[in-house]
Design an enzyme around this catalytic site. Structure first.
Site, PDB file in Angstrom:
ATOM      1  CG  HIS A  87      22.728  13.419   9.792  1.00 49.94           C
ATOM      2  ND1 HIS A  87      21.639  14.144   8.900  1.00 49.94           N
ATOM      3  CD2 HIS A  87      22.849  14.312  10.773  1.00 49.94           C
ATOM      4  CE1 HIS A  87      21.602  15.312   9.276  1.00 49.94           C
ATOM      5  NE2 HIS A  87      22.043  15.660  10.419  1.00 49.94           N
ATOM      6  CD  GLU A  90      20.796  11.011   7.254  1.00 49.56           C
ATOM      7  OE1 GLU A  90      21.312  11.908   6.560  1.00 49.56           O
ATOM      8  OE2 GLU A  90      19.932  11.460   7.979  1.00 49.56           O
ATOM      9  CG  HIS A 227      22.145  14.491   4.477  1.00 46.97           C
ATOM     10  ND1 HIS A 227      21.995  14.801   5.719  1.00 46.97           N
ATOM     11  CD2 HIS A 227      23.085  15.271   3.846  1.00 46.97           C
ATOM     12  CE1 HIS A 227      23.046  15.747   6.007  1.00 46.97           C
ATOM     13  NE2 HIS A 227      23.464  16.176   5.065  1.00 46.97           N
ATOM     14  CD  GLU A 319      17.969  14.146   2.420  1.00 45.07           C
ATOM     15  OE1 GLU A 319      18.191  13.203   2.817  1.00 45.07           O
ATOM     16  OE2 GLU A 319      17.987  14.986   3.348  1.00 45.07           O
TER      17      GLU A 319
END
Ligand SMILES: *[C@@H]1O[C@H](CO)[C@@H](O)[C@H](O)[C@H]1NC(C)=O
Ligand SMILES: *[C@@H]1O[C@H](CO)[C@@H](O)[C@H](O)[C@H]1NC(C)=O
Ligand SMILES: *[C@@H]1O[C@H](CO)[C@@H](O)[C@H](O)[C@H]1NC(C)=O
Ligand SMILES: [Zn+2]
Length: 460
Positions: A87, A90, A227, A319
């Site tokens: 992404h 990110e 992420h 994450e």
């Protein structure tokens, strides 16, 4: 006097080795420049390469490899990968992986024995950006505050999350879970592994295609992708069985996935606390900063599940922070938070068991033998068919398992099936994976007992 001189010498030697790495948001050409510098400073242990497809806008998908013998798969040496920035908005993972490459090179040159050992025993592939076009778009939106329009766009959507065709790459992988369910509905004994047959069934993005070819061409054992927007270590499955938006959906490797997720979360000063970023259902206090992907929210066509069902690799989604695009001033501190998790997680590629599967008569390696867990202590009682690992052309296998006693089944076309018991000790960096070579008897043409019979007390 002499010691004084020595101290001066040691200090000046160390400062020669000082890394020139600067914490900042590196643009795409700076990423390549940094990786090239690292490669030149650590020529004997690194290699730079591009995947076979560029991004939509023609930017390379660059990988730096660390290994005692770069460019070569050595027998029984496990392959590991880290991928970030799929992404484009990110961005923390991208800077963390760039710094990780710098750190591996620097520590190796400084003579750190643990780093030397890791590089000598592991083939590590690091890809700081899977979506360089998205990064460009995100960065332009973030810093182009010339109009209110841009400002409001920034607030309402994550510009640069998708690739240049507007596709979310973490929804673009073939949906193999669906295929798995179809197979299991047909027969509960279906062998679940390598479910991707090369047919995506629809047009997919070049970035996704590049990753698919990479994932299926190298025998990766363990991997993670990074992420932002939350702080949690997420493990398969990401997709639910019944299409519901949220439902705990364990894989057969639930126990080891939980353990691997904890390695990252527990080594991170905040992740294990389960800090919420203030979004709906992102409070991971009770689980210590880890989550089953689908229990959080469902992702269909994600890269994590694809790795698990199309290759031997166990893949996790990390994450790394609430802020997707943190200010550059926070990068140094974030590196300190993530350095030990990044290192300790890589080491786990050496957890469990590995060895060769060999023809008992000719001593030749057996390709595509299946190693599956029939039963085991500690959580391997899910009543799910196992996801088997298969052997490489050299007959090698690696199976990451938590500590405990396991019963494994080893099968290969044309050979008698074997059931073996193994004991996996607590993980230890010095010892690494337990070594277990397995010989299989070729099936004799006549008069052999019924092949592949599994004792009933082992069946699941
Ligand atoms: C790139 O293509 C070559 C030739 O087909 C193949 O051998 C190699 O495995 C591919 N590499 C990747 C990373 O997909
Ligand atoms: C998160 O959940 C825990 C219980 O698991 C609770 O004690 C805590 O208050 C919650 N935090 C937030 C910010 O909601
Ligand atoms: C594994 O088996 C050994 C004996 O073979 C036993 O001593 C040990 O407690 C077992 N470990 C577990 C976790 O069940
Ligand atoms: Zn993401």
């Amino acid at each position: 006097m002499l010691t004084h001189l020595l101290v001066v010498l040691v200090i000046s030697a160390a400062s020669c080795l000082q890394s020139s790495f600067v914490f900042k948001h590196h643009d795409n050409s700076e990423v390549v420049k940094e990786l090239t510098r690292i490669h030149h400073e650590c020529l004997s242990i690194t290699r730079l390469y591009d995947l076979n497809h560029t991004s939509v806008r023609g930017q390379p998908l660059v990988v730096i490899e660390f290994s005692g013998n770069p460019g070569v798969h050595e027998p029984l040496e496990p392959e590991f990968k880290y991928v970030a920035n799929m992404h484009g908005d990110e961005t923390l993972g991208r800077e963390l992986l760039l710094k990780l490459a710098d750190e591996l090179c620097y520590s190796f040159r400084a003579g750190d024995p643990e780093t030397a050992r890791l590089i000598d025993t592991t083939r590590i592939h690091i890809m700081p950006s899977m979506n360089p076009d998205g990064w460009d778009a995100a960065t332009k939106a973030k810093f182009d505050v010339s109009s209110y329009l841009t400002y409001f766009t920034q607030l309402t959507q994550s510009t640069g999350r998708e690739n240049a065709h507007g596709v979310d790459l973490n929804r673009d992988f073939p949906d193999l879970q669906r295929k798995m369910h179809l197979m299991l509905r047909r027969s509960k004994d279906s062998a679940i592994h390598h479910l991707f047959d090369g047919d995506t069934g629809r047009a997919i993005q070049p970035e996704t295609q590049a990753l698919i070819e990479w994932i299926t061409s190298i025998p990766f054992v363990l991997s993670a992708n990074f992420h932002g927007g939350a702080l949690v270590a997420n493990y398969p499955f990401d997709d639910t069985n019944d299409g519901s938006r949220r439902q705990y959906t364990p894989s057969p490797d639930e126990a080891v996935f939980q353990q691997l997720a904890r390695v990252y979360a527990d080594n991170h000063p905040q992740m294990h606390l389960g800090v919420s970023c203030g979004f709906v259902s992102d409070n991971f206090t009770s689980t210590g900063g880890i989550t089953n992907g689908a229990a959080w929210y469902k992702v269909t066509g994600g890269m994590q599940d694809f790795n698990y069902l199309a290759s031997n690799s166990l893949d996790l989604t990390i994450e790394v922070g609430c802020e997707k695009y943190p200010p550059a001033s926070e990068l140094a501190e974030e590196w300190e938070n993530n350095k030990s998790p990044l290192m300790e997680f890589m080491w786990r590629v050496h957890q469990g068991i590995k060895g060769f599967v060999i023809n008992a008569l000719t001593r030749e390696p057996i390709n595509e033998a299946e190693i599956s867990v029939l039963s085991g202590s500690e959580g391997y009682d899910l009543k799910l068919p196992d996801r088997a690992v298969t052997t490489t052309k050299l007959g090698e296998f690696w199976r990451i398992l938590p500590p405990g006693n396991f019963t494994l089944r080893v099968t290969a076309a044309g050979y008698e099936t074997r059931i073996i018991k193994v004991r996996i000790p607590e993980f230890d960096k010095q010892r690494g994976a337990a070594r277990e070579d397995i010989t299989l008897q070729p099936k004799s043409a006549t008069g052999s007992p019924k092949p592949g019979v599994v004792p009933t007390d082992f069946s699941q």
